[in-house]
Motif scaffolding. Structure first.
Motif, short mmCIF file in Angstrom:
data_model
loop_
_atom_site.label_atom_id
_atom_site.label_comp_id
_atom_site.label_asym_id
_atom_site.label_seq_id
_atom_site.Cartn_x
_atom_site.Cartn_y
_atom_site.Cartn_z
N CYS A 169 24.36 -36.89 65.34
CA CYS A 169 24.92 -36.18 64.04
C CYS A 169 25.98 -37.11 63.33
N PRO A 170 25.64 -37.41 62.04
CA PRO A 170 26.33 -38.60 61.52
C PRO A 170 27.74 -38.08 61.23
N TRP A 171 27.97 -37.13 61.04
CA TRP A 171 29.60 -36.75 60.78
C TRP A 171 30.25 -36.98 62.30
N LEU A 189 22.09 -31.06 68.35
CA LEU A 189 21.62 -30.38 67.32
C LEU A 189 20.25 -29.87 67.12
N TYR A 245 15.37 -28.48 56.15
CA TYR A 245 16.58 -28.08 55.56
C TYR A 245 16.25 -27.75 53.92
N MET A 273 15.65 -29.78 51.31
CA MET A 273 16.03 -30.39 50.40
C MET A 273 14.92 -31.21 49.49
N GLU A 280 15.15 -36.50 46.59
CA GLU A 280 16.26 -37.10 46.04
C GLU A 280 17.50 -36.61 46.87
N GLN A 281 17.74 -35.27 46.83
CA GLN A 281 18.77 -34.74 47.62
C GLN A 281 19.07 -35.47 49.13
N ALA A 334 20.12 -39.02 48.64
CA ALA A 334 21.58 -39.01 48.11
C ALA A 334 22.65 -38.64 49.20
N GLY A 335 22.30 -37.73 50.03
CA GLY A 335 22.98 -37.26 51.37
C GLY A 335 23.34 -38.48 52.25
N LEU A 380 26.68 -40.35 53.26
CA LEU A 380 27.08 -40.71 54.60
C LEU A 380 26.99 -42.22 54.88
N ASN A 440 30.65 -23.72 66.06
CA ASN A 440 29.22 -23.68 65.38
C ASN A 440 28.56 -24.97 65.06
N GLY A 441 29.43 -25.88 64.89
CA GLY A 441 29.09 -27.28 64.52
C GLY A 441 29.88 -28.41 65.15
N GLU A 447 33.45 -31.51 57.38
CA GLU A 447 32.24 -32.31 57.31
C GLU A 447 31.60 -32.26 58.56
N ALA A 448 30.70 -31.54 58.73
CA ALA A 448 30.10 -31.18 60.37
C ALA A 448 28.70 -31.00 60.15
N CYS A 449 27.94 -31.08 61.41
CA CYS A 449 26.63 -30.94 61.50
C CYS A 449 26.49 -29.70 62.34
N GLY A 450 25.61 -28.61 62.05
CA GLY A 450 25.16 -27.48 62.83
C GLY A 450 23.62 -27.37 62.84
N CYS A 497 23.62 -30.80 58.40
CA CYS A 497 24.95 -31.47 58.20
C CYS A 497 25.48 -31.04 56.73
N VAL A 521 27.13 -31.50 53.49
CA VAL A 521 27.33 -32.69 52.85
C VAL A 521 27.93 -31.92 51.40
N GLU A 526 27.93 -34.20 46.06
CA GLU A 526 27.63 -35.58 46.04
C GLU A 526 26.04 -35.34 46.16
N ILE A 527 25.29 -34.25 46.47
CA ILE A 527 24.17 -34.03 46.50
C ILE A 527 23.41 -34.32 45.11
N GLY A 528 22.53 -35.15 45.08
CA GLY A 528 21.92 -35.58 43.89
C GLY A 528 22.75 -36.15 42.87
#
Lengths: 242, 242
Positions: free
Chosen positions: A11-13, A43, A63, A65, A68-69, A72-73, A77, A180-181, B226-229, B233, B235, B239-241
């Motif tokens: 988990c990066p966060w 996770l 997910y 995405m 590109e998304q 960028a995410g 991070l 939950n996260g 800012e969390a992952c579940g 995650c 984001v 910031e996306i894209g």
């Protein structure tokens, strides 16, 4: 005071949030009276051990995405990590099951090496191109570097039952506490902080939990106690010289 | 849930009280979710290391008992111990400074061996005619039997500063929590039990503390985290894209 941190190595966060929390903790005046405990949260518990996938592929497949998304995410991070002085590979990382890492972290806690191992696992996953998911040898190397005994580490990795219950118990507790996260920070089982919040939020939480420490509710009255104190051990009078 | 037990190895009611607590804990349905921590409390911190005295002599000199009262008190303690299945020497025991034992117990906690070492120290002091106060060799023997590393144990004993601060911090905390004597049991820093109470009292305390576990007070709202579940995650969208 005790702070429990539910997190996952994948988990990066959590990686970023731990650094932010540590910043607040290092500046906290009662730092020496704060105990920090890592709690397990997976996770991706359904992924088989050894089944690894590139992070960017996982983000697009799991997910939905676009590539590109996802890129960028990861760049975002990486920027957040850099802001905390952390290295972060925005490309080339892989993803997998973290159950064995959590089991190792429970062993490390019993050996007083949990903080060391968690830091090494985070760094290995987020800042080192070598996989932490592909085989056990990398985990052995990191666990030994954290100060664990190699034989004990190999025995743990060879026996999937060792510390499995502790990992599951942590995960049940996370659910009971409403997480939950991750990262999810719990102070004295009273205050909760969700996510990689700025250090100021952690400072506020530490201060709030510190000032909320309350006097104990006595289950029994000290007068009736069979106890020892500076004046000696209380022995009921009837029995003295009986 | 966490139970902290302040006690001293030289305290007979701590020896008896620990057995009574363990009886309640062993029968507690949530036993696997209870963590037990030993905390330091010295009954005779002013006594120099190596300055030993026969227990009966100490009782008459320090507490002004007659020899008959002292002997009767020890016989009573022996009977209480026997009632818990514990061996207890009513004659021939000595008394001394326990600072080094508490320092060793802090090391043992970091190595996951605290429960083992405490049990061995209690038994050695109360049920074995050999002194635990006279020299370091007996402590080395017991610490190694508990699973600690001999070199590490000898280094600790040779350096009076090691874990000294942890012992002092425990003792300050005992005072802050209102403990005048030991054993003193603290459940989740919320409930206190003073003395070697019957197992039923510990059962009641465990049940009360268990049912009083409260929902967390959030310092932050999860929505902003800012969390992952399980769903990935979070984001921030901007910031996306980008």
């Amino acid at each position: 005071m005790r702070v429990e941190i539910w997190s996952d190595i994948a988990c990066p966060w959590c990686y970023v949030g731990k650094a932010r929390f540590d910043k607040a903790l290092d500046a906290f005046p009662h730092r020496d009276e704060v105990e920090v405990v890592h709690r397990s949260f997976e996770l991706d518990p359904g992924r088989a051990k050894g089944d690894t996938v590139a992070v960017l592929t996982m983000l697009t497949r799991k997910y939905g995405m676009t590539e590109e998304q996802a890129r960028a995410g990861e760049r975002d991070l990486g920027a957040q990590a850099a802001g905390e002085g952390l290295d972060y590979l925005t490309e080339g990382r892989d993803h997998g099951n973290t159950f064995d890492m959590h089991r190792l972290l429970h062993l490390a806690r019993e050996r007083g090496k949990q903080e060391e191992l968690l830091a090494l696992l985070y760094r290995a996953n987020f800042a080192d191109p070598r996989s932490v998911f592909a085989d056990d040898e990398r985990l052995v190397e990191l666990a030994v570097a954290a100060g664990l005994d190699e034989t004990e580490v190999r025995e743990l990795l060879a026996d999937q039952a060792r510390y499995a219950e502790q990992v599951r118990a942590d995960e049940r507790e996370a659910a009971e506490l409403g997480a939950n996260g991750v990262p999810f920070f719990v102070l004295d089982r009273t205050y909760g902080v969700s996510g990689a919040q700025p250090p100021e939020v952690f400072t506020q939480a530490l201060e709030q939990a510190w000032s909320a420490r309350t006097p104990l509710t006595p289950i029994t009255t000290p007068a009736t106690a069979e106890a020892c104190g500076p004046e000696g051990c209380a022995v009921p009078e009837r029995e003295i010289g009986a």
